[in-house]
Design an enzyme around this catalytic site. Structure first.
Site: not given
Length: 179
Positions: A9-11, A14-15, A32, A50, A54
């Site tokens: 996905g792009g920036a 939501g990937k 990571a 991020h 999690r």
């Protein structure tokens, strides 16, 4: 047999969130790949978002050296928790940095690391979800380094997609199943 999923996905597409949602196991190994850059509070804030998203039961592994990621994937066993790698584009930036490729050096080093990553993803014996940026949708970077990154990442994504059972592209937060 384990399954492998590539989420592109792009920036801000939501990937990462989509990839995280694919794994419902209590225990997940989250790899990571982003390196931390001293004095870059924007990057630190992005990483913190991020981390906060999690589950606390997930184990985070930071893999700043190029060889760390293929070694981790190759060492897996069938009964190991699933692995989520977020993401291959930041891993590639590290490879390009370590090879001094931005200045036109280290092409062999980059290729060896990409080859090893693709082989290790194909051999990974536990559930594997890989996240990567899709950069080949029409923008031609104006800088040599931008074109170098786009070309290497496009080639890496194609090779990884070949060894994955599923490939999903996120566009505007909507997952499109490619395979």
């Amino acid at each position: 047999m384990s399954s492998r999923t590539l989420v592109l996905g792009g920036a801000r597409s939501g990937k990462s969130a989509h990839a995280e949602g694919l794994l419902t196991d209590a225990a997940v190994t989250y790899v990571a790949t982003a390196r931390r850059y001293p004095g870059d509070p924007d990057w630190d804030a992005r990483i913190a978002l991020h981390v906060a998203r999690r589950p606390s039961t997930w184990h985070t592994v930071e893999a700043p050296a190029p060889a760390d990621l293929p070694a981790l994937l190759t060492a897996t066993q069938y009964e190991d928790p699933p692995i989520l790698v977020d993401d291959l584009s930041t891993w590639l930036v590290g490879v390009l940095d370590d090879a001094d490729a931005w200045e036109g050096h280290g092409a062999d080093f980059v290729e060896r690391n990409v080859d090893e990553l693709v082989r290790s993803a194909a051999r990974c014996r536990t559930r594997l979800v890989l996240v990567t940026a899709e950069v080949g949708l029409g923008v031609v970077p104006s800088t040599r380094s931008g074109r170098l990154f786009r070309d290497h990442l496009g080639a890496l994504n194609s090779r990884v997609a070949e060894v994955c059972d599923e490939v999903v592209l996120l566009v505007a937060g909507i997952p499109l199943r490619l395979r």
